[in-house]
Design a protein around this motif. Structure first.
Motif, PDB file in Angstrom:
ATOM      1  N   SER A 101       0.829  -1.216   0.000  1.00  0.00           N
ATOM      2  CA  SER A 101       0.000   0.000   0.000  1.00  0.00           C
ATOM      3  C   SER A 101       0.863   1.267   0.000  1.00  0.00           C
ATOM      4  O   SER A 101       0.490   2.269  -0.606  1.00  0.00           O
ATOM      5  N   ALA A 102       2.018   1.209   0.676  1.00  0.00           N
ATOM      6  CA  ALA A 102       2.904   2.375   0.679  1.00  0.00           C
ATOM      7  C   ALA A 102       3.353   2.706  -0.748  1.00  0.00           C
ATOM      8  O   ALA A 102       3.600   3.865  -1.088  1.00  0.00           O
ATOM      9  N   GLY A 103       3.447   1.683  -1.587  1.00  0.00           N
ATOM     10  CA  GLY A 103       3.831   1.875  -2.984  1.00  0.00           C
ATOM     11  C   GLY A 103       2.821   2.728  -3.738  1.00  0.00           C
ATOM     12  O   GLY A 103       3.168   3.392  -4.723  1.00  0.00           O
ATOM     13  N   ALA A 104       1.565   2.710  -3.289  1.00  0.00           N
ATOM     14  CA  ALA A 104       0.546   3.535  -3.950  1.00  0.00           C
ATOM     15  C   ALA A 104       0.885   5.014  -3.766  1.00  0.00           C
ATOM     16  O   ALA A 104       0.598   5.843  -4.637  1.00  0.00           O
ATOM     17  N   CYS A 105       1.493   5.332  -2.627  1.00  0.00           N
ATOM     18  CA  CYS A 105       1.913   6.721  -2.387  1.00  0.00           C
ATOM     19  C   CYS A 105       3.173   7.024  -3.194  1.00  0.00           C
ATOM     20  O   CYS A 105       3.223   7.996  -3.944  1.00  0.00           O
ATOM     21  N   MET A 106       4.173   6.152  -3.057  1.00  0.00           N
ATOM     22  CA  MET A 106       5.438   6.375  -3.761  1.00  0.00           C
ATOM     23  C   MET A 106       5.229   6.444  -5.272  1.00  0.00           C
ATOM     24  O   MET A 106       5.894   7.218  -5.955  1.00  0.00           O
ATOM     25  N   GLY A 107       4.318   5.631  -5.762  1.00  0.00           N
ATOM     26  CA  GLY A 107       4.161   5.510  -7.205  1.00  0.00           C
ATOM     27  C   GLY A 107       3.165   6.474  -7.819  1.00  0.00           C
ATOM     28  O   GLY A 107       2.908   6.406  -9.024  1.00  0.00           O
ATOM     29  N   THR A 108       2.604   7.370  -7.002  1.00  0.00           N
ATOM     30  CA  THR A 108       1.637   8.316  -7.580  1.00  0.00           C
ATOM     31  C   THR A 108       1.803   9.733  -7.048  1.00  0.00           C
ATOM     32  O   THR A 108       1.292  10.679  -7.636  1.00  0.00           O
ATOM     33  N   GLY A 109       2.461   9.863  -5.887  1.00  0.00           N
ATOM     34  CA  GLY A 109       2.605  11.195  -5.298  1.00  0.00           C
ATOM     35  C   GLY A 109       1.546  11.497  -4.254  1.00  0.00           C
ATOM     36  O   GLY A 109       1.543  12.575  -3.662  1.00  0.00           O
ATOM     37  N   LEU A 110       0.650  10.549  -3.987  1.00  0.00           N
ATOM     38  CA  LEU A 110      -0.352  10.747  -2.941  1.00  0.00           C
ATOM     39  C   LEU A 110       0.341  10.620  -1.578  1.00  0.00           C
ATOM     40  O   LEU A 110       1.088   9.670  -1.371  1.00  0.00           O
ATOM     41  N   PRO A 111       0.092  11.554  -0.654  1.00  0.00           N
ATOM     42  CA  PRO A 111       0.733  11.386   0.656  1.00  0.00           C
ATOM     43  C   PRO A 111       0.051  10.264   1.446  1.00  0.00           C
ATOM     44  O   PRO A 111      -1.120   9.963   1.199  1.00  0.00           O
ATOM     45  N   PRO A 112       0.762   9.641   2.404  1.00  0.00           N
ATOM     46  CA  PRO A 112       0.149   8.555   3.193  1.00  0.00           C
ATOM     47  C   PRO A 112      -1.160   8.973   3.847  1.00  0.00           C
ATOM     48  O   PRO A 112      -2.080   8.165   3.975  1.00  0.00           O
ATOM     49  N   THR A 113      -1.260  10.236   4.243  1.00  0.00           N
ATOM     50  CA  THR A 113      -2.498  10.701   4.879  1.00  0.00           C
ATOM     51  C   THR A 113      -3.647  10.802   3.878  1.00  0.00           C
ATOM     52  O   THR A 113      -4.797  10.971   4.274  1.00  0.00           O
ATOM     53  N   GLY A 114      -3.328  10.655   2.607  1.00  0.00           N
ATOM     54  CA  GLY A 114      -4.369  10.712   1.582  1.00  0.00           C
ATOM     55  C   GLY A 114      -5.037   9.367   1.323  1.00  0.00           C
ATOM     56  O   GLY A 114      -5.978   9.279   0.548  1.00  0.00           O
TER      57      GLY A 114
END
Ligand code: IMO
Ligand code: MG
Length: 428
Positions: free
Chosen positions: A243-256
């Motif tokens: 799931s952390a990859g969804a942030c790394m791979g799109t620019g969405l912050p973890p809080t998003g």
């Protein structure tokens, strides 16, 4: 801010594509964030079978924008073939955007993938799509990004810098087929021309969409146990399917991230090398493989099959922060007198309930099973959770209890209609 990340909970092939397709109804965006055409996501609509490798499955939904995120590595040839194939098969499709930050898989990546695999003492069993070498170049700052690729001058410049290195490397590895700049340019410039209209800065677009309250579905590829850091290294893929990859791979912050749905099969599968504690090397494994048609969508390889490993699943749930689980292919186990769930391991004479992250230790464990009664009946025809067999309720209940995450979705067959959304409030 309704954002849902869908993650393969174990070693991939959990029928994520089908779930994303179902949940993409009403989504504004479906976004892939990691991997490339090593993925194989199948959606069946009536008698039509859609096999996705690069495109987000939401491409099938008009009104939905499909995004190839910056964390991906993209083979332009495969991308264009898939766009053509899917558009022809589906008739109407959604929009498509490709992140300019995504890296381009070049012909040397595929060649290096094959050469490296042949040199490994213990094969990883990669898909040979050049995924690992493309990510190596990204980390080594030698990669070619989509932003560069679609500008002919910039592409030429990058090629001039990178190609001599690759030629030397290939030659040193015994590949004497020459790779020439003109031939590459004449093949890739027309591809770049066709890819250009799709390429944008998807990072800010996703942030704006999230801020505007759009529904965004992040479509994981591979599985958490194939994550470069959290998986069974070195028998992993070269990206972050967690799931952390969804942030790394799109620019969405973890809080998003609002919700994280972990998808697991009612049993377990793995393709390629590496430890797989619950693997069944017997007629039970064969029966699961045949009934579940467990052969790779991307490579056609037979998948290794075994019982569901709750020790690994709980580790995955913790590492990904699953807020809900989807259990798929429960129909495949119908007709078994008994089914098993792995609830502990024996490691060097001791009982352990924690997943060992040392791969050498994982390779030494033997699974400890709990056996439950099996279920029967025409499972794909059942449309409500309550109507599922009692034994299946018990099986799913045990998964929830052990993992500590509610089962929100049960997939009962391959078709879009064969799914039970038991707790929709846990999804969006
Ligand atoms: P989906 O999205 C299952 C596996 C390969 C190999 C390892 C590394 O369909 O679930 P790679 O080519 O990525 O360098 O191979 O990862 N692998 C998958 N296994 N499902 C996938 O994707 C996979 N993508 C890669 O078999 O063991
Ligand atoms: Mg697959």
């Amino acid at each position: 801010m309704p954002t849902l990340v869908i993650v393969g909970a174990l070693w991939g092939d959990e029928a994520k594509g089908k779930l994303v397709d179902v949940l993409a109804e009403g989504a504004d965006y479906t976004v892939r964030f990691s991997g490339g055409n090593n993925a194989g996501h199948t959606v069946r609509l009536g008698d039509k079978l859609f096999r996705f490798h690069l495109l987000p499955t939401g491409f099938l939904r008009p009104g939905c924008t499909a995004v190839i995120g910056g964390g991906m590595v993209v083979c332009p040839r495969s991308l264009l073939e898939e766009i053509d194939e899917m558009s022809a098969l589906a008739g109407t499709t959604g929009n498509l955007l490709v992140s300019g930050s995504a890296h381009v898989v070049m012909p040397w990546h595929e060649r290096l993938d094959c050469l490296e695999e042949a040199l490994r003492a213990q094969g990883i069993g990669t898909t040979r799509k050049g995924i690992g070498p493309a990510y190596e170049d990204k980390a080594g700052r030698r990669g070619i990004r989509m932003f560069d690729f679609v500008q002919p001058e910039r592409f030429r410049e990058r090629l001039r810098e990178v190609l001599p290195l690759k030629r030397r490397l290939l030659k040193a590895m015994g590949d004497d087929k020459d790779m020439n700049e003109d031939a590459i340019l004449s093949e890739y410039l027309p591809l770049a021309e066709r890819v250009r209209p799709y390429v944008v800065d998807t990072g800010s677009l996703i942030l704006e969409a999230a801020a505007a309250g759009k529904r965004i579905l992040f479509e994981g590829a591979q599985g958490a146990m194939l994550d470069l850091d959290y998986g069974t290294y070195p028998f992993v893929t070269s990206s972050h399917p967690t799931s952390a990859g969804a942030c790394m791979g799109t620019g969405l912050p973890p809080t998003g991230v609002d919700k994280v749905l972990g998808v697991c099969v009612a049993y377990a599968t793995r393709v390629g090398g590496g430890p797989f504690p619950t693997e069944l090397d017997d007629e039970v494994g064969d029966r699961i493989r045949q009934t579940g048609r467990e052969f790779g969508t991307t490579t056609g390889r037979p998948r290794r099959c075994g019982w569901l490993d709750l020790v690994a699943l709980r580790y995955s749930a913790q590492a990904n922060g699953f807020t809900a689980l989807a259990v798929t292919r429960v129909d495949v186990l119908a007709g078994f007198q008994e089914v098993s769930l792995c609830t502990a391991y024996e490691l060097d004479g001791e009982r352990v309930e924690r997943f060992p992250t040392d791969t050498a230790a994982l390779a030494r464990v033997t699974p400890v099973y709990e056996t439950l009664p099996g279920w029967e009946g025409n499972i794909p025809s059942i449309r409500t959770y309550d109507a599922l067999p009692e034994a299946l309720h018990r099986f799913l209940g045990r998964i929830e209890e052990f993992v500590g995450v509610p089962v929100a979705v049960v997939s009962t067959g391959a078709d879009r209609s064969e799914v039970i959304l038991r707790r929709p409030e846990l999804l969006w």
